[in-house]
Write a protein that holds these residues in place. Structure first.
Motif, PDB file in Angstrom:
ATOM      1  N   GLU A 108      56.843   7.571  -3.149  1.00 50.70           N
ATOM      2  CA  GLU A 108      57.499   7.303  -3.968  1.00 50.70           C
ATOM      3  C   GLU A 108      57.331   8.015  -5.274  1.00 50.70           C
ATOM      4  O   GLU A 108      58.132   8.303  -6.208  1.00 50.70           O
ATOM      5  N   SER A 109      56.100   8.350  -5.492  1.00 52.52           N
ATOM      6  CA  SER A 109      55.402   8.969  -6.597  1.00 52.52           C
ATOM      7  C   SER A 109      55.966  10.667  -6.594  1.00 52.52           C
ATOM      8  O   SER A 109      55.531  11.074  -5.617  1.00 52.52           O
ATOM      9  N   GLU A 110      56.844  10.899  -7.620  1.00 48.48           N
ATOM     10  CA  GLU A 110      57.196  12.387  -7.737  1.00 48.48           C
ATOM     11  C   GLU A 110      55.858  13.498  -7.807  1.00 48.48           C
ATOM     12  O   GLU A 110      55.603  14.340  -7.276  1.00 48.48           O
ATOM     13  N   ALA A 111      54.844  12.645  -8.329  1.00 46.17           N
ATOM     14  CA  ALA A 111      53.465  13.419  -8.725  1.00 46.17           C
ATOM     15  C   ALA A 111      53.181  13.643  -7.354  1.00 46.17           C
ATOM     16  O   ALA A 111      52.380  14.716  -7.205  1.00 46.17           O
ATOM     17  N   THR A 112      52.955  12.770  -6.532  1.00 47.68           N
ATOM     18  CA  THR A 112      52.186  12.686  -5.378  1.00 47.68           C
ATOM     19  C   THR A 112      53.017  13.844  -4.255  1.00 47.68           C
ATOM     20  O   THR A 112      52.471  14.355  -3.413  1.00 47.68           O
ATOM     21  N   ARG A 113      54.408  13.460  -4.255  1.00 49.50           N
ATOM     22  CA  ARG A 113      55.334  14.306  -3.562  1.00 49.50           C
ATOM     23  C   ARG A 113      54.899  15.911  -3.742  1.00 49.50           C
ATOM     24  O   ARG A 113      54.738  16.933  -2.921  1.00 49.50           O
ATOM     25  N   SER A 114      54.843  16.246  -4.999  1.00 46.57           N
ATOM     26  CA  SER A 114      54.540  17.656  -5.563  1.00 46.57           C
ATOM     27  C   SER A 114      53.267  17.988  -5.286  1.00 46.57           C
ATOM     28  O   SER A 114      53.297  19.057  -4.825  1.00 46.57           O
ATOM     29  N   LEU A 115      52.361  17.109  -5.432  1.00 42.60           N
ATOM     30  CA  LEU A 115      51.002  17.528  -4.969  1.00 42.60           C
ATOM     31  C   LEU A 115      50.759  17.999  -3.616  1.00 42.60           C
ATOM     32  O   LEU A 115      50.342  19.038  -3.191  1.00 42.60           O
ATOM     33  N   LEU A 116      51.435  17.125  -2.708  1.00 40.08           N
ATOM     34  CA  LEU A 116      51.521  17.381  -1.229  1.00 40.08           C
ATOM     35  C   LEU A 116      52.132  18.720  -0.909  1.00 40.08           C
ATOM     36  O   LEU A 116      51.852  19.566  -0.231  1.00 40.08           O
ATOM     37  N   ALA A 117      53.266  18.923  -1.726  1.00 39.12           N
ATOM     38  CA  ALA A 117      54.213  20.188  -1.321  1.00 39.12           C
ATOM     39  C   ALA A 117      53.567  21.465  -2.117  1.00 39.12           C
ATOM     40  O   ALA A 117      53.708  22.603  -1.192  1.00 39.12           O
ATOM     41  N   ARG A 118      52.712  21.448  -3.075  1.00 35.29           N
ATOM     42  CA  ARG A 118      52.082  22.633  -3.725  1.00 35.29           C
ATOM     43  C   ARG A 118      50.674  22.965  -2.670  1.00 35.29           C
ATOM     44  O   ARG A 118      50.397  23.893  -2.716  1.00 35.29           O
ATOM     45  N   SER A 119      50.045  21.964  -2.245  1.00 37.21           N
ATOM     46  CA  SER A 119      48.766  22.220  -1.655  1.00 37.21           C
ATOM     47  C   SER A 119      48.866  23.076  -0.299  1.00 37.21           C
ATOM     48  O   SER A 119      49.829  22.596   0.739  1.00 37.21           O
ATOM     49  N   SER A 120      48.341  24.023  -0.329  1.00 44.12           N
ATOM     50  CA  SER A 120      48.554  25.126   1.034  1.00 44.12           C
ATOM     51  C   SER A 120      47.349  24.872   1.948  1.00 44.12           C
ATOM     52  O   SER A 120      47.448  25.371   2.798  1.00 44.12           O
ATOM     53  N   ARG A 169      59.508  15.339   5.224  1.00 45.54           N
ATOM     54  CA  ARG A 169      59.099  16.529   4.720  1.00 45.54           C
ATOM     55  C   ARG A 169      57.464  17.092   5.029  1.00 45.54           C
ATOM     56  O   ARG A 169      57.321  18.180   4.860  1.00 45.54           O
ATOM     57  N   ALA A 170      57.088  16.191   5.856  1.00 48.89           N
ATOM     58  CA  ALA A 170      55.672  16.452   6.506  1.00 48.89           C
ATOM     59  C   ALA A 170      55.850  17.588   7.514  1.00 48.89           C
ATOM     60  O   ALA A 170      56.731  17.873   7.780  1.00 48.89           O
ATOM     61  N   HIS A 171      54.353  18.285   7.735  1.00 49.62           N
ATOM     62  CA  HIS A 171      54.492  19.437   8.484  1.00 49.62           C
ATOM     63  C   HIS A 171      54.578  19.005   9.701  1.00 49.62           C
ATOM     64  O   HIS A 171      55.169  19.950  10.804  1.00 49.62           O
ATOM     65  N   LEU A 172      54.345  17.763  10.305  1.00 50.17           N
ATOM     66  CA  LEU A 172      54.535  17.357  11.652  1.00 50.17           C
ATOM     67  C   LEU A 172      54.778  15.839  11.479  1.00 50.17           C
ATOM     68  O   LEU A 172      54.108  14.952  10.726  1.00 50.17           O
ATOM     69  N   THR A 173      55.716  15.559  12.662  1.00 50.57           N
ATOM     70  CA  THR A 173      56.108  14.179  12.623  1.00 50.57           C
ATOM     71  C   THR A 173      55.693  13.560  14.188  1.00 50.57           C
ATOM     72  O   THR A 173      55.942  14.495  14.871  1.00 50.57           O
ATOM     73  N   VAL A 174      55.119  12.657  14.028  1.00 47.27           N
ATOM     74  CA  VAL A 174      54.814  11.993  15.470  1.00 47.27           C
ATOM     75  C   VAL A 174      55.331  10.626  15.632  1.00 47.27           C
ATOM     76  O   VAL A 174      55.185   9.794  14.755  1.00 47.27           O
ATOM     77  N   GLU A 175      56.268  10.360  16.871  1.00 45.31           N
ATOM     78  CA  GLU A 175      56.890   9.368  17.117  1.00 45.31           C
ATOM     79  C   GLU A 175      55.682   8.494  17.723  1.00 45.31           C
ATOM     80  O   GLU A 175      55.402   8.717  18.732  1.00 45.31           O
ATOM     81  N   THR A 176      55.550   7.524  17.001  1.00 43.99           N
ATOM     82  CA  THR A 176      54.347   6.603  17.443  1.00 43.99           C
ATOM     83  C   THR A 176      54.763   5.161  18.363  1.00 43.99           C
ATOM     84  O   THR A 176      53.868   4.663  18.955  1.00 43.99           O
ATOM     85  N   LYS A 177      56.118   5.186  18.612  1.00 39.71           N
ATOM     86  CA  LYS A 177      56.640   3.851  19.375  1.00 39.71           C
ATOM     87  C   LYS A 177      55.898   4.042  20.754  1.00 39.71           C
ATOM     88  O   LYS A 177      55.927   4.993  21.543  1.00 39.71           O
ATOM     89  N   GLY A 178      55.203   2.839  21.015  1.00 41.10           N
ATOM     90  CA  GLY A 178      54.733   2.964  22.521  1.00 41.10           C
ATOM     91  C   GLY A 178      53.298   3.792  22.728  1.00 41.10           C
ATOM     92  O   GLY A 178      52.882   3.669  23.871  1.00 41.10           O
ATOM     93  N   LEU A 179      52.796   4.237  21.723  1.00 39.89           N
ATOM     94  CA  LEU A 179      51.647   5.109  21.851  1.00 39.89           C
ATOM     95  C   LEU A 179      50.387   4.300  21.099  1.00 39.89           C
ATOM     96  O   LEU A 179      50.618   3.619  20.374  1.00 39.89           O
ATOM     97  N   SER A 180      49.402   4.384  21.772  1.00 38.20           N
ATOM     98  CA  SER A 180      48.074   3.843  21.314  1.00 38.20           C
ATOM     99  C   SER A 180      47.557   4.972  20.162  1.00 38.20           C
ATOM    100  O   SER A 180      48.056   5.862  20.033  1.00 38.20           O
TER     101      SER A 180
END
Ligand code: S3P
Length: 210
Positions: A108-120, A169-180
């Motif tokens: 929810e924090s714009e600062a955190t979203r931008s930190l993650l988006a900027r980090s290569s 916006r994550a690089h990878l999405t994992v559907e976790t329903k039913g997974l250990s």
């Protein structure tokens, strides 16, 4: 760094070509998702498999503030809590060789979203599940810390919907329903295995996940 765990992952012979560069020595994985997503369960498994450190932004924030999340929430209010949370995340994010679980509302924090988006050199992984499943999981954790946002049932679905585009916006999405938790960690590692280094840049990592 060619022998580091992530370098070994990226050197996997089944890797596919990709186009973003990650300095190996500063790489980290950040887990995002709503409460009950499994960030704090999957994170340590992933960290152990990579030989990396695991950190949880809630724990870091609690240690910094000297009080539990619920107490902090009610003492300083949510807006201030989010600013403190963003600072805790930024502090942890400086580390490399780290698997970092973010509190469900940290994006929810714009600062955190931008930190993650900027980090290569950061892989952001969204642990996804339907809201009903997430609530059930939280309710089945009687020993978990009190989650003030979970108690706000009338606005929970709205909050979940508002956060989804940020999680997605994550690089990878994992559907976790039913997974250990182990299966989720495996799935993240399998996805990392699908990338390989640029042939001309031995010290760099590339991936099509970013
Ligand atoms: C929150 C999620 C919690 C914790 C706090 C607020 C939220 O973390 O940071 O209770 O706003 O979704 P978890 O996602 O680890 O439960």
């Amino acid at each position: 760094m060619s022998g580091s765990p992530i370098a070994r992952l990226y050197n996997h012979p089944n890797a596919m070509r990709s186009n973003r560069t990650i300095p190996q020595d500063r790489a980290r994985i950040v887990l995002v998702g709503f409460m009950g997503a499994g960030k704090s369960t999957v994170g340590p498994i992933l960290a152990e498999r990579l030989g990396w450190r695991f950190a949880d932004s809630d724990h870091h924030l609690q240690a910094r503030a000297g009080m539990a999340i619920a107490e902090l929430f009610s003492t300083v209010g949510e807006a201030h809590f989010r600013r403190m949370e963003a600072e805790a995340v930024a502090e942890l994010h400086r580390e490399g060789g780290l698997v970092l679980a973010l509190g469900g509302g940290a994006i929810e924090s714009e600062a955190t979203r931008s930190l993650l988006a900027r980090s290569s050199d950061t892989f952001v992984v969204f642990l996804k599940a339907p809201l009903k499943v997430l609530i059930e999981r939280c309710e089945n954790q009687p020993d978990a810390a009190v989650r003030p946002v979970l108690r706000q049932r009338d606005t929970l679905a709205e909050r979940f919907q508002a956060r989804l585009p940020h999680y997605e916006r994550a690089h990878l999405t994992v559907e976790t329903k039913g997974l250990s938790a182990e299966a989720v960690a495996d799935s993240i590692l399998d996805s990392l295995l699908q990338a390989k280094p640029e042939p001309h840049a031995a010290a760099a990592l590339t991936t099509d996940l970013l």
